[in-house]
Scaffold this active site. Structure first.
Site, PDB file in Angstrom:
ATOM      1  N   ASP A  55      42.791  42.816  42.135  1.00  0.00           N
ATOM      2  CA  ASP A  55      41.848  41.738  42.457  1.00  0.00           C
ATOM      3  C   ASP A  55      41.805  40.656  41.389  1.00  0.00           C
ATOM      4  O   ASP A  55      41.229  39.589  41.612  1.00  0.00           O
ATOM      5  CB  ASP A  55      40.435  42.324  42.564  1.00  0.00           C
TER       6      ASP A  55
HETATM    7  C1  GLC Z   1      38.537  47.607  42.308  1.00  0.00           C
HETATM    8  C2  GLC Z   1      38.529  47.252  43.762  1.00  0.00           C
HETATM    9  C3  GLC Z   1      39.872  47.458  44.400  1.00  0.00           C
HETATM   10  C4  GLC Z   1      40.926  46.800  43.575  1.00  0.00           C
HETATM   11  C5  GLC Z   1      40.887  47.258  42.132  1.00  0.00           C
HETATM   12  C6  GLC Z   1      41.878  46.536  41.250  1.00  0.00           C
HETATM   13  O1  GLC Z   1      38.598  49.005  42.176  1.00  0.00           O
HETATM   14  O2  GLC Z   1      37.561  47.989  44.469  1.00  0.00           O
HETATM   15  O3  GLC Z   1      39.872  46.926  45.694  1.00  0.00           O
HETATM   16  O4  GLC Z   1      42.159  47.105  44.151  1.00  0.00           O
HETATM   17  O5  GLC Z   1      39.604  47.040  41.615  1.00  0.00           O
HETATM   18  O6  GLC Z   1      41.523  45.223  41.014  1.00  0.00           O
HETATM   19  C1  GLC Z   2      36.325  42.378  39.470  1.00  0.00           C
HETATM   20  C2  GLC Z   2      36.863  43.671  38.929  1.00  0.00           C
HETATM   21  C3  GLC Z   2      37.756  44.379  39.910  1.00  0.00           C
HETATM   22  C4  GLC Z   2      37.089  44.456  41.243  1.00  0.00           C
HETATM   23  C5  GLC Z   2      36.588  43.078  41.695  1.00  0.00           C
HETATM   24  C6  GLC Z   2      35.856  43.186  42.995  1.00  0.00           C
HETATM   25  O1  GLC Z   2      37.333  41.487  39.642  1.00  0.00           O
HETATM   26  O2  GLC Z   2      37.553  43.514  37.728  1.00  0.00           O
HETATM   27  O3  GLC Z   2      38.066  45.660  39.430  1.00  0.00           O
HETATM   28  O4  GLC Z   2      37.991  44.957  42.167  1.00  0.00           O
HETATM   29  O5  GLC Z   2      35.747  42.538  40.728  1.00  0.00           O
HETATM   30  O6  GLC Z   2      35.401  41.974  43.467  1.00  0.00           O
END
Ligand code: GLC
Ligand code: GLC
Length: 831
Positions: free
Chosen positions: A499
């Site tokens: 993300d």
């Molecule tokens: C969080 C989110 C997941 C994403 C991950 C890596 O765990 O829930 O959807 O893939 O972060 O950014």
């Molecule tokens: C932030 C976090 C990530 C998560 C995301 C969800 O970017 O670092 O882990 O998946 O929020 O919106």
């Protein structure tokens, strides 16, 4: 601090399948989840937490303050007061304490908290008064039960007062924490007998209320927080408890609470038990009122009647235990390594149930008002859950698929109550569609139920746009193909699985969301990870087509997958590992040419999981590079070197201080991808090593450093660049649970559902000489014994079922209810 001397915080009790916490001041609250389907409670080892019905944001029963001082203040509290007249002076003296330690934190002579499967039990003692609290959500009812037992362990009579305490949330947890100009004027309660009813907003549009009751007559009650505590007191100094008598005050506005006062005289050796119930009740529109302004209490009374005795509670607990016995009997293993057995048989599966239920909504790190269900998250959570309750996985798949758009893209998140996609986050995460294929394939492989493909499912939650689930899968597959970039790799969109790799965001505005901002629709930034996911999950799509008489579509898909693999080999290989992405200017990410972020875990994991580079040595090279550059004692970090500065062209990943979260933290979710990849190249020792590094039970001795529960996976452990290297955060709600379970059961132990049956393909350390597994699969039970006297890592010399030698490695589906003995001998394979 009186408890700080011992190094250990607890231990596993394998017999009872409980984690036993032996001191209350754990390095972080260690929680449990109560509830299996609609009603849930988060319950910490000091009775902190809250509960809700279905949706942690919209229907929250009790209030909880995140990030509070002190930590974990607020829960279901039972204050105890012991009072007597001093024999010599004649003055009254009293002792007030919290038997769950928080919030008063008086010294306890004994303390223990047992977190079991769906229930918790706290027991303690102070000055000869023993206390126990059993807390759980019964299987079919929407309530929390707290059974309290007091025992006088002294030789003199005691006079004890119990004051119960819960603070009601005004239902919408977000509004409850923010909209005080309204909230302070709307709180309403009713009291009848021992039952306290919270009915805020019931007079207008709500058809539900909460009830907090106890199965004995009470001496008094309180319903207003300020009256009960005193305006300037914390939970640790409730003036009412110290005064020894309730106020019988009916709340009006401000903060409604529920407190019962019960006087409990106890003879030497005597025990008394009380059943407290905190329930959620609904009435239909025409049944809302009993009389003018008096709520219809019939559903509450029925609920309270059902749980009005300790025996009824014990029966309900026995049912809950039986439910879990049955669930966990579907997959269980035996081997010498106790830690492995307890993770596989109990705690990992338990967490898979929790992540399936909660997605990323409510934990001690997720406030329950934020994200709801995630499209990619829930599809992955299914992978570790589908063998437990396949019917629920089926329903979930249909819910998720209904939030897909007609072009194949998807709402990134949806609310569990409305099941509608969240507009504020929208779509454009270009990996999302492929996870639907992954989830559906796992469901079909587990159940053999192809009928799910014919289910009519809306696009964009619009019934008029319904089509079969198969068409949803086709759109998912095509979405990737319709969105390729200059190198022929998939465009990344707002972000892929990571993300925080926001390659079209270019945000300079503080506070702007990295995930929803697209200041730059480059049409250029591409993801090697999405290409890898496509190559991994695409073959399942092709196979589904083939098995449902869609031969041409299967061939088209296979061609597209072959082309994608070709593209990965040409444009996704960096010389010693797989690249991660191309940015909006077409520059490489995850290459030795980069200053920071030279190598990433994700693309290397998925490419090898898809068997890319197995034949030409690239797979091994990539995995060796991961080991050399990314591995630490506590797991594999996400990338290296960590980004030292904020990069406009990379987005959130570079916003985190080095070593945290996606910026080179140990992001546990994708460690199992490397574990699985290691089994693809046949390195069982390595695979098991990567499995153990992030596995909480193997890290129990590091609890002080790790801080979070030793029985649940955490999303992130601080990486080697961080000052707090090894400290874990964000336990419970993480895709790690499902992927860790898949990696250990399907790839290391190697019992893997495939379209034709159960594939047997272990890849283990040579030191594991034998193990056995009982696996329920499509109605039959397989008792599998694996013999590795040969001491190999991979390879099967022979398999026999019920005494007959099989000529392939797949156990066929067998008759409903039948039981089969399977003998697997590892060694060099014959063919
Ligand atoms: C969080 C989110 C997941 C994403 C991950 C890596 O765990 O829930 O959807 O893939 O972060 O950014
Ligand atoms: C932030 C976090 C990530 C998560 C995301 C969800 O970017 O670092 O882990 O998946 O929020 O919106």
């Amino acid at each position: 601090m009186q408890y700080n001397n011992s190094a250990s915080y607890g231990h596993f009790d394998d017999e009872t399948r409980e984690y036993v916490i032996t001191r209350p001041d754990t390095p972080y609250p260690w929680i449990n989840y109560l509830g299996c389907e609609d009603f849930y409670g988060l319950f910490s080892n000091t009775s902190g937490g809250y509960c809700f019905y279905r949706d942690a944001r919209m229907l929250r029963l009790t209030r909880y303050r995140y990030n509070n001082v002190p930590a974990d203040a607020g829960g279901r509290y039972f204050y105890l007061r012991d009072h007597a007249e001093d024999e010599i002076s004649g003055y009254a003296r009293q002792d007030v304490w919290s038997p769950s330690w928080m919030p008063i934190k008086s010294k306890l002579d004994r303390y223990e908290c047992r977190h079991g499967l769906g229930y918790s039990c706290i027991s303690s003692a102070r000055n000869g008064l023993a206390f126990s609290q059993l807390s759980f959500v019964p299987l079919k009812d929407n309530c929390e039960i707290h059974k309290i037992t007091l025992t006088n362990e002294t030789k003199v009579e005691k006079n004890i007062d119990i004051f119960s305490f819960v603070e009601f949330c005004l239902w919408n947890a977000n509004d409850d924490m923010t909209n005080f100009q309204r909230n302070y004027s709307i709180g309403e309660v009713e009291v009848e007998g021992s039952a306290i009813y919270h009915k805020t907003e019931y007079r207008e549009r709500r058809n539900h209320y909460a009830v907090w009751s106890v199965n004995v007559p009470i001496s008094g009650f309180d319903t207003d927080r300020e009256t009960f505590l005193g305006l300037y007191n914390g939970f640790d100094h409730p003036q009412t408890v110290f005064a020894g008598a309730a106020n019988n005050f009916i709340a009006s506005g401000w903060a409604p609470i529920g407190s019962h006062h019960i006087e409990v005289p106890l003879k030497p050796g005597e025990s008394k038990t009380f059943v407290f119930v905190l329930g959620y009740c609904e009435n239909s529109e025409d049944q809302k009122w009993e009389s003018l302004h008096v709520i219809n209490k019939a559903p509450a009374k029925a609920l309270l009647e059902k749980y009005n005795s300790a025996e009824a509670v014990d029966t309900a607990l026995a049912e809950l235990k039986e439910y879990w016995d049955k669930l966990l009997s579907r997959f269980s293993m035996q081997t010498d390594d106790k830690t492995l057995v307890r993770m596989v048989n109990v705690w990992n599966q338990y967490q898979c149930m929790v992540t399936f239920n909660m997605s990323r909504s409510a934990s001690y790190f997720e406030s329950g008002i934020g994200r709801g269900m995630g499209f990619r998250d829930s599809n992955q959570d299914l992978l570790g859950f589908v063998h437990l309750v396949p019917e629920r996985a089926r329903m979930r798949i249909l819910d998720i698929a209904a939030t897909q758009m007609s072009d194949g893209s998807a709402y990134h998140q949806y609310q569990p109550l409305t099941k509608r996609g969240n507009n504020d986050i929208g779509s454009g995460f270009n990996d999302d569609p492929l996870w639907l294929i992954c989830g559906v394939a796992a469901y079909i492989k587990e159940t053999g139920d192809y009928s799910i493909l014919d289910e009519q499912v809306p696009f964009d939650n619009d019934q008029a746009l319904s089509d079969s689930l198969f068409v949803h899968l086709k759109r998912s597959f095509d979405y990737t193909l319709n969105n390729l970039g200059p190198h022929g790799l998939p465009l990344i969109g707002r972000a892929d699985w990571n993300d925080c790799l926001n390659l079209n965001c270019f945000s300079k505005t503080p506070g702007e969301s990295f995930q929803t901002t697209a200041n730059y629709e480059s049409g250029i930034a591409e993801s090697v990870l999405i290409a890898g996911i496509f190559a991994f999950t695409g073959p399942d799509y092709a196979e589904i087509c083939r098995r449902t008489s869609r031969k041409e579509e299967a061939e088209r898909a296979e061609k597209a997958i072959a082309a994608m693999i070709e593209t990965i080999n040409t444009h996704g290989w960096d010389g010693n590992w797989f690249l991660r992405a191309y940015d909006a200017m077409g520059k490489k990410i995850g290459s030795h040419e980069c200053e920071d972020g030279q190598i990433f875990i994700e693309s290397n994991g998925f490419a090898v999981m898809a068997d890319i580079g197995i034949n030409d040595g690239r797979a091994i090279r990539a995995l060796d590079s991961v080991k050399e550059k990314l591995e630490t004692a506590y797991g594999i970090v996400l990338q290296q070197p960590a980004y030292k500065e904020y990069h406009l062209e990379l987005g959130e990943i570079s916003s985190y201080p080095p070593g945290y979260k996606e910026n080179a933290g140990i992001f546990c979710h994708n460690n199992p991808w490397i574990t699985i990849a290691e089994t693809r190249v046949g390195r069982g020792e390595r695979a098991f090593e990567t499995y153990k590094r992030i596995c909480p039970a193997y890290r129990e001795d590091d609890s002080k450093l790790r801080r979070v529960e030793p029985y649940a996976y955490a999303q992130m452990v601080a990486g080697k660049d961080a000052p707090r290297f090894g400290e874990a955060k964000n336990s419970w709600l993480t895709g790690t649970a499902a992927w860790a379970f898949v990696s250990i059961t399907q790839y290391i132990l190697g019992i893997r559902p495939v379209f034709d049956g159960l594939l047997i393909d272990p890849c283990i350390p040579p030191g594991i000489k034998s193990f056995s597994i009982t696996r329920y699969f499509r109605g039959a039970v397989y008792k599998i014994t694996v013999d590795n006297t040969a001491g190999v890592e991979k390879g099967i010399a022979s398999i026999s079922m019920d005494g007959k030698v099989l000529d392939n490695k797949i156990l066929p589906p067998m008759e409903e209810g039948s039981i089969h003995e399977v003998m697997v001998v590892m060694g060099s394979s014959k063919n």
